[in-house]
Design an enzyme around this catalytic site. Structure first.
Site, mmCIF file in Angstrom:
data_model
loop_
_atom_site.group_PDB
_atom_site.id
_atom_site.type_symbol
_atom_site.label_atom_id
_atom_site.label_comp_id
_atom_site.label_asym_id
_atom_site.label_seq_id
_atom_site.Cartn_x
_atom_site.Cartn_y
_atom_site.Cartn_z
ATOM 1 N N MET A 1 35.243 42.593 19.962
ATOM 2 C CA MET A 1 34.794 43.612 20.906
ATOM 3 C C MET A 1 35.619 44.887 20.737
ATOM 4 S SD MET A 1 33.470 41.734 24.358
ATOM 5 C CE MET A 1 35.066 41.359 25.055
ATOM 6 N N ALA B 1 39.088 47.308 20.078
ATOM 7 C CA ALA B 1 40.477 47.367 20.544
ATOM 8 C C ALA B 1 41.333 46.438 19.688
ATOM 9 C CB ALA B 1 40.580 47.031 22.031
ATOM 10 N N LEU B 2 41.236 46.595 18.379
ATOM 11 C CA LEU B 2 41.824 45.652 17.434
ATOM 12 C C LEU B 2 43.348 45.696 17.472
ATOM 13 C CD1 LEU B 2 39.472 46.174 14.346
ATOM 14 C CD2 LEU B 2 39.168 44.678 16.334
ATOM 15 N N HIS C 1 43.673 40.348 15.666
ATOM 16 C CA HIS C 1 42.458 40.594 14.879
ATOM 17 C C HIS C 1 42.790 40.746 13.391
ATOM 18 C CE1 HIS C 1 41.138 42.190 18.934
ATOM 19 N NE2 HIS C 1 40.160 41.354 18.647
ATOM 20 N N GLN D 1 42.147 30.855 17.904
ATOM 21 C CA GLN D 1 42.419 29.688 18.733
ATOM 22 C C GLN D 1 42.790 30.090 20.159
ATOM 23 O OE1 GLN D 1 42.123 26.384 18.212
ATOM 24 N NE2 GLN D 1 42.940 25.946 20.265
ATOM 25 N N LYS D 2 43.202 31.336 20.384
ATOM 26 C CA LYS D 2 43.541 31.743 21.752
ATOM 27 C C LYS D 2 42.361 31.528 22.693
ATOM 28 C CE LYS D 2 43.754 36.014 23.362
ATOM 29 N NZ LYS D 2 43.179 35.964 24.749
ATOM 30 N N GLN E 1 35.924 28.881 23.676
ATOM 31 C CA GLN E 1 34.919 29.642 22.929
ATOM 32 C C GLN E 1 34.775 29.100 21.517
ATOM 33 O OE1 GLN E 1 34.676 34.169 22.850
ATOM 34 N NE2 GLN E 1 35.679 33.785 20.898
ATOM 35 N N SER F 1 46.398 40.175 23.259
ATOM 36 C CA SER F 1 45.095 40.374 23.869
ATOM 37 C C SER F 1 44.868 41.866 24.024
ATOM 38 C CB SER F 1 45.026 39.690 25.241
ATOM 39 O OG SER F 1 43.871 40.111 25.952
ATOM 40 N N ARG G 1 43.595 43.113 26.465
ATOM 41 C CA ARG G 1 43.845 43.403 27.879
ATOM 42 C C ARG G 1 45.331 43.560 28.200
ATOM 43 N NH1 ARG G 1 39.165 39.890 28.145
ATOM 44 N NH2 ARG G 1 37.487 40.897 29.343
#
Length: 292
Positions: free
Chosen positions: A39, A41-42, A46, A157-158, A162, A194, A196
């Site tokens: 999504m 915001a690498l 990533h 894996q975080k 998912q 993250s 976030r």
């Protein structure tokens, strides 16, 4: 070679042709392709997914799409970080061949009716706190698979639940794609990377470190009850901090089903946690091996 940016299906097909990638889910000879769905915001996490993709394939594609279907009412869709130019720089530095950055109307029809249902596994643990979230995740991932048609797709894996659900979707729907899981990347203080994390104030961040600390304390134990007790002790202390940690769940689950393990469980288990600090909700997990 510069990164090719595609925004729709014709541009994807042109990019595949320019890169010499075989046509359609490895259906014809040509170079192989790995997809890293994001999504945006690498960050370094990533980057690790991209590097793993390069180990598996000749070319790596990164998708950048903030998927509205996986955000519930009151969640942070509108403020989710969108840093496209910086993301392109990351992709270029990591040797990404193609970026797929569709608009919302390219991904979803105005009267969209059909999607993917995540089943029972999508309603427990994280799914219990975010109803419909995994339906939205699987729907967009399947659409990305159909559009980009990779040989391999890479996930972290975080987001353990998912990852498990995507593997289950691939198996249930007979998709000819290999799913590769990459280990969680952490910041030097232990906080799982993250997009976030940028929302956390300095004080928030101190409290948020309780998530990874709780997982470490739990991992030092061997029996399910002891694992959960040790982890809860850390989280309970953080709940009294300023700012406080507000726990959503701490669960020890079977990685294949995400149902709670029994006291006699042997083999792999996932210790998963989710909590809010300030206005920021964070998740983390660790994979354990239990033996009687």
């Amino acid at each position: 070679m510069d990164v090719i940016v595609a925004g729709d299906r014709p541009e994807l097909l042109a990019a595949r042709a320019a890169l010499g990638i075989g046509g359609g889910y490895a259906g014809s000879p040509g170079r192989s392709l790995a997809l890293v769905p994001t999504m945006g915001a690498l960050h370094e996490g990533h980057r690790s997914l991209i590097r793993l993709g390069r180990e598996h394939s000749d070319h790596v594609a990164v998708s950048i799409f903030v998927n509205p279907l996986q955000f519930g009412p009151g969640e942070d869709f509108s403020r989710y970080p969108r840093t496209f130019d910086a993301d392109l720089e990351v992709c270029s530095a990591e040797g990404v061949s193609m970026v797929f950055a569709p608009a919302a109307d390219e991904m979803y029809l105005p009267d969209r009716q059909v999607g993917v249902t995540s089943g029972q596994m999508g309603t427990v643990v994280e799914g219990a706190f975010r109803p419909g979230h995994f339906d939205g995740v699987l729907t967009v991932v399947l659409k990305l698979f159909n559009l980009v048609q990779p040989d391999v797709a890479v996930f972290g894996q975080k987001d353990a639940q998912q990852l498990a659900l995507i593997r289950r979707m691939v198996a249930d729907l007979n998709l000819p794609i290999t799913i590769a899981g990459a280990p969680t990347v952490r910041e030097p203080d232990g906080l799982a990377l993250s997009s976030r994390n940028r929302y956390l104030s300095a004080a928030d961040r101190v409290t948020a470190l309780a998530l990874s600390e709780a997982l470490r304390e739990g991992a030092r134990k061997s029996r399910p009850k002891d694992i959960l007790h040790a982890a809860h002790a850390v989280l309970d202390e953080a709940a009294a901090a300023d700012p406080p940690l507000v726990l959503d769940y701490l669960s020890l689950v079977d990685p294949a089903t995400f149902t709670a393990v029994t006291d006699h469980h042997q083999g792999e288990a996932v210790l998963a946690v989710a909590a809010k600090v300030g206005s920021t909700r964070l998740i983390d997990n660790v994979v354990l091996t239990l033996a009687l």
